[in-house]
Structures are given as structure tokens and as C-alpha cells.
Design a protein around this motif. Structure first.
Motif, short mmCIF file in Angstrom:
data_model
loop_
_atom_site.label_atom_id
_atom_site.label_comp_id
_atom_site.label_asym_id
_atom_site.label_seq_id
_atom_site.Cartn_x
_atom_site.Cartn_y
_atom_site.Cartn_z
N GLN A 125 0.81 -1.23 0.00
CA GLN A 125 0.00 0.00 0.00
C GLN A 125 0.83 1.27 0.00
N THR A 126 2.03 1.22 0.57
CA THR A 126 2.90 2.40 0.53
C THR A 126 4.34 1.95 0.34
N HIS A 127 5.06 2.69 -0.48
CA HIS A 127 6.51 2.53 -0.50
C HIS A 127 7.14 3.86 -0.87
N ASP A 128 8.41 3.98 -0.53
CA ASP A 128 9.12 5.21 -0.85
C ASP A 128 10.54 4.86 -1.27
N LEU A 129 11.28 5.86 -1.66
CA LEU A 129 12.64 5.64 -2.16
C LEU A 129 13.51 6.82 -1.71
N PRO A 130 13.85 6.87 -0.46
CA PRO A 130 14.53 8.06 0.08
C PRO A 130 16.05 8.00 -0.09
N PHE A 131 16.49 8.29 -1.30
CA PHE A 131 17.94 8.34 -1.55
C PHE A 131 18.58 9.40 -0.66
N LYS A 132 19.77 9.08 -0.23
CA LYS A 132 20.47 10.03 0.65
C LYS A 132 21.94 10.09 0.23
N MET A 133 22.44 11.29 0.13
CA MET A 133 23.84 11.50 -0.21
C MET A 133 24.58 11.97 1.04
N ASP A 134 25.59 11.20 1.44
CA ASP A 134 26.44 11.69 2.52
C ASP A 134 27.32 12.82 2.00
N THR A 135 27.81 13.58 2.92
CA THR A 135 28.65 14.71 2.51
C THR A 135 29.85 14.82 3.45
N ALA A 136 30.87 15.40 2.96
CA ALA A 136 32.04 15.73 3.79
C ALA A 136 32.17 17.24 3.81
#
Lengths: 138, 132
Positions: B21-32
Motif C-alpha cells: 500500500q505504501t513505498h518510498d525511495l529516500p535516496f540520501k547523499m552523505d557529505t564531507a
């Protein structure tokens, strides 16, 4: 292919379930659509009506979250027979399997009931009983 | 223009995972952080600066628990207990796809006597994601 609403399947399924039970039918004189009670029908009887429905979809599948309110009608001085009928209805419907024409029956839950003295001559005992149904097309 | 989400799919191979019923795709970029005394890269003094480093994603999918979904939910369950990586194909619109391998890190079957049986899976992307 399933129907695109649960309401057209719930009412006949409930009707079949209730009218097939000899213990219930030994007390209630019939189960009727809300507007189709025969004139001078003896009490007590049950009417079907007051439906609600909302979506309970999953991706690729439509589902339905519905309520159906049944009404118990009697003309005795108290609610004893109404409550006996309620107990039979709960035995038959609450958390029980219900066979639908095309849809998958997820579950049935007893949701609400109350006793009501109908206004006027105060000779009619009325007990609305609401059940919640979840179904899915298949 | 906005689009409706109901054509969305999450598949294992050619098979949709059912009853989601629900899904997401929370891409995340780490940073320095690259902030330097006296500023860096032309940034004004007193402001922070960064460079992107590692890309990752952890997503949650939720829906109706369906043990009979042998090519979908049952595969996720099997792969969870077998510690096996799963390749998933997610499409928010039924056309464009995001394909990635993932470890199933959480498998939560939820039951409430007043309602249906529900399920949550948490997927941790392992490696890159292919966009199409």
C-alpha cells in the motif's frame, strides 16, 4: 473479474448467511431489504440497509472498507428478543467467513449496536447493528 | 503536473510484490564538510561548504501481509531469514524504474484484533541503483 464495489456483494452474502441459519430464523420472521418489508410482516424481523464504503487499495488491487447496518425490529415490551437476535447475528457474522460472489473477504468485525425506542406509540423496539467488512477484488 | 501514484509497482524480477500500500525511495547523499578558515571555494567567510561522498538508501514498504504471494512477499520473507540479497525494481509511475539490490533489514508482521494483518519491510540498498 470482481465487482468494483463490495456493496453489491455484501448484502446478498449477509442475507444468505442469516436466512440459512435455523436458530436465527426460529426467532426472526424474515430478513428484508430496508424498503421491501411486506405489509403486516410479523415481528421480530431484520432489515438490511445503511451502507458505507471507502477504498482500501493496494498497488495493483482495489480493496474496500465497508460498513453495513442491519436493523432488528420487534414489538415486545422489552429488548430481550432483539438482544437474542443480535447474539445470533454476531455468531454468524462477527469474525466469521463470508462467501462473496467474486471478491476476497478479508474479515468482518462487529462494530456497534444500540437499543432504541422508536418515537410515537412507543410500541416498536428498534436495534441498529453495524458491522465492518474489508474485501479485495481478485 | 502531478501524477497519480496508483500505477506504481515494486517487483522482484517480473513479479509484482502484492498487497503493498505504501513505498518510498529516500535516496540520501552523505557529505564531507570542506569548510576552511578564511572560506573555501569562494564561499563567504562564516558559511559551511560540502562535497558529496557516498550515495545510499534505506526504504520502507508497507501493506497487507500476504503469505500466499509466493513470488513477492514470500520471497522477501525467505530472503530475510536466509540473509540473501534481493534485487528489486521500483517504479513510481509504472514506466520509469529504479533497480537496486537490497538487504532486508526489518520484517515486521503487525496484527490488531480490530483490523487486518499488516506488514512492513525495510530494505537497505546494497551498491548502486540503475535508473531507466
Amino acid at each position: 473479474m470482481s465487482n468494483q464495489t463490495s456493496l453489491v456483494e455484501l448484502q446478498p452474502a449477509i442475507f444468505v448467511k442469516l436466512t440459512a441459519d435455523s436458530a436465527l430464523m426460529a426467532i426472526a420472521t424474515g430478513v428484508f431489504d430496508f424498503g421491501a418489508v411486506p405489509v403486516n410482516q410479523p415481528f421480530p424481523y431484520i432489515t438490511l440497509g445503511d451502507d458505507t464504503e471507502g477504498p482500501m487499495n493496494a498497488f495493483g488491487t482495489r480493496g474496500y472498507d465497508a460498513t453495513v447496518t442491519l436493523h432488528i425490529w420487534d414489538n415486545t415490551p422489552n429488548f430481550k428478543r432483539c438482544k437474542t437476535i443480535l447474539a445470533h447475528m454476531n455468531r454468524l457474522l462477527d469474525q466469521q467467513v463470508l462467501t462473496l460472489a467474486t471478491q476476497h473477504h478479508v474479515g468482518t468485525w462487529y462494530d456497534f449496536s444500540r437499543t432504541m425506542n422508536d418515537p410515537g406509540l412507543d410500541t416498536i423496539r428498534h436495534m441498529p447493528v453495524r458491522y465492518r467488512f474489508e474485501t479485495q477484488e481478485q | 503536473m502531478a501524477i497519480a501514484a496508483y500505477p506504481a509497482t515494486l517487483k522482484i524480477g517480473a513479479n509484482s510484490i502484492l498487497d503493498i500500500q505504501t513505498h518510498d525511495l529516500p535516496f540520501k547523499m552523505d557529505t564531507a564538510e570542506t569548510t576552511a578558515f578564511s572560506g573555501s571555494g569562494g564561499a563567504p567567510i562564516g558559511t559551511k561548504t560540502f562535497i558529496p561522498t557516498l550515495l545510499g538508501m534505506q526504504c520502507k514498504i508497507a501493506g497487507n501481509w500476504n503469505k500466499a504471494d509466493t513470488n513477492g512477499q514470500a520471497v522477501l520473507e525467505t530472503n530475510f531469514f536466509a540473509r540473501t540479497k534481493t534485487t528489486l525494481i521500483y517504479s513510481p509511475n509504472g514506466t520509469n524504474t529504479y533497480t537496486f539490490g537490497a538487504w532486508i533489514t526489518d520484517y515486521n508482521i503487525k496484527t490488531d484484533v480490530k483490523s487486518k494483518a499488516d506488514v512492513d519491510f525495510v530494505l537497505l540498498m546494497d551498491g548502486n541503483c540503475t535508473l531507466a
